[in-house]
Design a protein around this motif. Structure first.
Motif, PDB file in Angstrom:
ATOM      1  N   ASP A 126       0.860  -1.181   0.000  1.00 29.78           N
ATOM      2  CA  ASP A 126       0.000   0.000   0.000  1.00 29.78           C
ATOM      3  C   ASP A 126       0.892   1.225   0.000  1.00 29.78           C
ATOM      4  O   ASP A 126       1.689   1.427   0.933  1.00 29.78           O
ATOM      5  CB  ASP A 126      -0.901   0.016   1.235  1.00 29.78           C
ATOM      6  CG  ASP A 126      -2.042  -0.978   1.139  1.00 29.78           C
ATOM      7  OD1 ASP A 126      -2.405  -1.363   0.010  1.00 29.78           O
ATOM      8  OD2 ASP A 126      -2.577  -1.369   2.188  1.00 29.78           O
ATOM      9  N   LEU A 127       0.782   2.036  -1.048  1.00 31.68           N
ATOM     10  CA  LEU A 127       1.533   3.280  -1.165  1.00 31.68           C
ATOM     11  C   LEU A 127       0.579   4.433  -0.874  1.00 31.68           C
ATOM     12  O   LEU A 127      -0.481   4.532  -1.499  1.00 31.68           O
ATOM     13  CB  LEU A 127       2.128   3.422  -2.572  1.00 31.68           C
ATOM     14  CG  LEU A 127       2.856   4.733  -2.874  1.00 31.68           C
ATOM     15  CD1 LEU A 127       4.069   4.925  -1.959  1.00 31.68           C
ATOM     16  CD2 LEU A 127       3.273   4.776  -4.345  1.00 31.68           C
ATOM     17  N   THR A 128       0.959   5.284   0.068  1.00 30.60           N
ATOM     18  CA  THR A 128       0.145   6.451   0.414  1.00 30.60           C
ATOM     19  C   THR A 128       0.915   7.710   0.058  1.00 30.60           C
ATOM     20  O   THR A 128       2.017   7.941   0.555  1.00 30.60           O
ATOM     21  CB  THR A 128      -0.206   6.450   1.916  1.00 30.60           C
ATOM     22  OG1 THR A 128      -0.890   5.231   2.223  1.00 30.60           O
ATOM     23  CG2 THR A 128      -1.099   7.639   2.269  1.00 30.60           C
ATOM     24  N   ILE A 129       0.329   8.512  -0.835  1.00 32.38           N
ATOM     25  CA  ILE A 129       0.864   9.809  -1.241  1.00 32.38           C
ATOM     26  C   ILE A 129      -0.280  10.807  -1.129  1.00 32.38           C
ATOM     27  O   ILE A 129      -1.387  10.537  -1.598  1.00 32.38           O
ATOM     28  CB  ILE A 129       1.405   9.786  -2.688  1.00 32.38           C
ATOM     29  CG1 ILE A 129       2.544   8.772  -2.833  1.00 32.38           C
ATOM     30  CG2 ILE A 129       1.863  11.182  -3.124  1.00 32.38           C
ATOM     31  CD1 ILE A 129       3.028   8.584  -4.270  1.00 32.38           C
ATOM     32  N   LYS A 130      -0.045  11.937  -0.511  1.00 30.62           N
ATOM     33  CA  LYS A 130      -1.062  12.988  -0.328  1.00 30.62           C
ATOM     34  C   LYS A 130      -2.322  12.436   0.354  1.00 30.62           C
ATOM     35  O   LYS A 130      -3.433  12.821   0.023  1.00 30.62           O
ATOM     36  CB  LYS A 130      -1.421  13.643  -1.664  1.00 30.62           C
ATOM     37  CG  LYS A 130      -0.297  14.470  -2.252  1.00 30.62           C
ATOM     38  CD  LYS A 130      -0.699  15.171  -3.527  1.00 30.62           C
ATOM     39  CE  LYS A 130      -1.499  16.415  -3.232  1.00 30.62           C
ATOM     40  NZ  LYS A 130      -1.713  17.245  -4.432  1.00 30.62           N
ATOM     41  N   THR A 156      -1.554  10.212 -11.085  1.00 29.06           N
ATOM     42  CA  THR A 156      -2.949  10.664 -11.091  1.00 29.06           C
ATOM     43  C   THR A 156      -3.801   9.875 -10.103  1.00 29.06           C
ATOM     44  O   THR A 156      -4.833  10.355  -9.652  1.00 29.06           O
ATOM     45  CB  THR A 156      -3.561  10.579 -12.501  1.00 29.06           C
ATOM     46  OG1 THR A 156      -3.596   9.228 -12.938  1.00 29.06           O
ATOM     47  CG2 THR A 156      -2.762  11.428 -13.490  1.00 29.06           C
ATOM     48  N   LYS A 157      -3.365   8.669  -9.733  1.00 22.78           N
ATOM     49  CA  LYS A 157      -4.089   7.879  -8.734  1.00 22.78           C
ATOM     50  C   LYS A 157      -3.991   8.495  -7.338  1.00 22.78           C
ATOM     51  O   LYS A 157      -4.704   8.101  -6.431  1.00 22.78           O
ATOM     52  CB  LYS A 157      -3.555   6.443  -8.694  1.00 22.78           C
ATOM     53  CG  LYS A 157      -3.893   5.639  -9.924  1.00 22.78           C
ATOM     54  CD  LYS A 157      -3.412   4.217  -9.789  1.00 22.78           C
ATOM     55  CE  LYS A 157      -3.829   3.383 -10.976  1.00 22.78           C
ATOM     56  NZ  LYS A 157      -3.411   1.981 -10.810  1.00 22.78           N
ATOM     57  N   TYR A 158      -3.081   9.475  -7.187  1.00 23.74           N
ATOM     58  CA  TYR A 158      -2.879  10.149  -5.904  1.00 23.74           C
ATOM     59  C   TYR A 158      -3.304  11.615  -5.976  1.00 23.74           C
ATOM     60  O   TYR A 158      -2.861  12.435  -5.181  1.00 23.74           O
ATOM     61  CB  TYR A 158      -1.405  10.007  -5.486  1.00 23.74           C
ATOM     62  CG  TYR A 158      -1.014   8.551  -5.383  1.00 23.74           C
ATOM     63  CD1 TYR A 158      -1.257   7.833  -4.219  1.00 23.74           C
ATOM     64  CD2 TYR A 158      -0.481   7.883  -6.481  1.00 23.74           C
ATOM     65  CE1 TYR A 158      -0.950   6.482  -4.141  1.00 23.74           C
ATOM     66  CE2 TYR A 158      -0.169   6.527  -6.410  1.00 23.74           C
ATOM     67  CZ  TYR A 158      -0.417   5.836  -5.241  1.00 23.74           C
ATOM     68  OH  TYR A 158      -0.125   4.498  -5.178  1.00 23.74           O
ATOM     69  N   GLY A 159      -4.159  11.910  -6.948  1.00 25.23           N
ATOM     70  CA  GLY A 159      -4.698  13.265  -7.072  1.00 25.23           C
ATOM     71  C   GLY A 159      -3.733  14.273  -7.670  1.00 25.23           C
ATOM     72  O   GLY A 159      -3.958  15.477  -7.575  1.00 25.23           O
TER      73      GLY A 159
END
Length: 188
Positions: A126-130, A156-159
């Motif tokens: 699980d990668l969490t960015i923003k 783009t998957k992280y906004g």
């Protein structure tokens, strides 16, 4: 009663053995590196971002887990200097991209590990960015006290949609690729 005590002792020994075979190895955040490359129609930029902390977990000599925290405020371009470098660094840290004032760290936590060959693992994490979490899959190669990996991340998957041809029309040569590449070298 004696049988219950024997079972309890056997269970304790078995659990103790299982726990004893798992080993957490903290990374050396100063010697471990993350290099990034972001591409656009007219070229590319490259740079680094630093680990804050992290560890790999081994069980019976094989990777069994891992979690990492990245200091997003350390994000910097290495292909530019002077005013152009300062502008790009500032833009990457702005809300257009990684919003490091509001989101100073990103995290990666292993969720599934499959042995591919000796010292090579396919990892899902699980990668969490923003503040947005998505799964990523990559190969991790371990040797001695090092591990390496390459990842392709769809921003783009992280906004992070700035300059994306997937979301905006008529960008022409200002279009920035949705994917960016990471090359990770861990020392522990």
């Amino acid at each position: 009663m004696k049988n219950l005590r024997t079972i309890a002792i056997a269970l304790f020994v078995a659990l103790g053995t299982t726990v004893a075979t798992a080993q957490a190895k903290k990374i050396n955040a100063e010697k471990s590196t993350i290099n990034w490359v972001g591409k656009k129609v007219t070229g590319e930029h490259s740079g680094t971002v630093n680990f804050k902390e992290g560890m790999l977990i081994f069980k019976n000599g094989k990777v069994a887990g891992g979690n990492f925290t990245v200091d997003m405020t350390s994000l910097t371009a290495t292909d530019l200097s002077g005013e152009w470098k300062d502008k790009l660094d500032g833009h990457l840290k702005s809300e257009d991209f990684f919003g490091t004032e509001k989101f100073p760290t990103s995290t990666l936590k292993f969720t599934k590990i499959a042995t591919k060959s000796k010292g090579v693992y396919t990892v899902t994490a699980d990668l969490t960015i923003k503040g947005i979490t998505n799964p990523v899959t990559f190969d991790l190669v371990t040797k001695g006290n090092t591990a390496t990996s390459t990842l392709k991340i769809n921003r783009t998957k992280y906004g992070i949609k700035y300059g994306s041809g997937s979301f905006f029309d008529n960008l022409g040569d200002k279009t920035i690729n949705d994917d960016f590449d990471l090359t990770v070298n861990l020392q522990y």
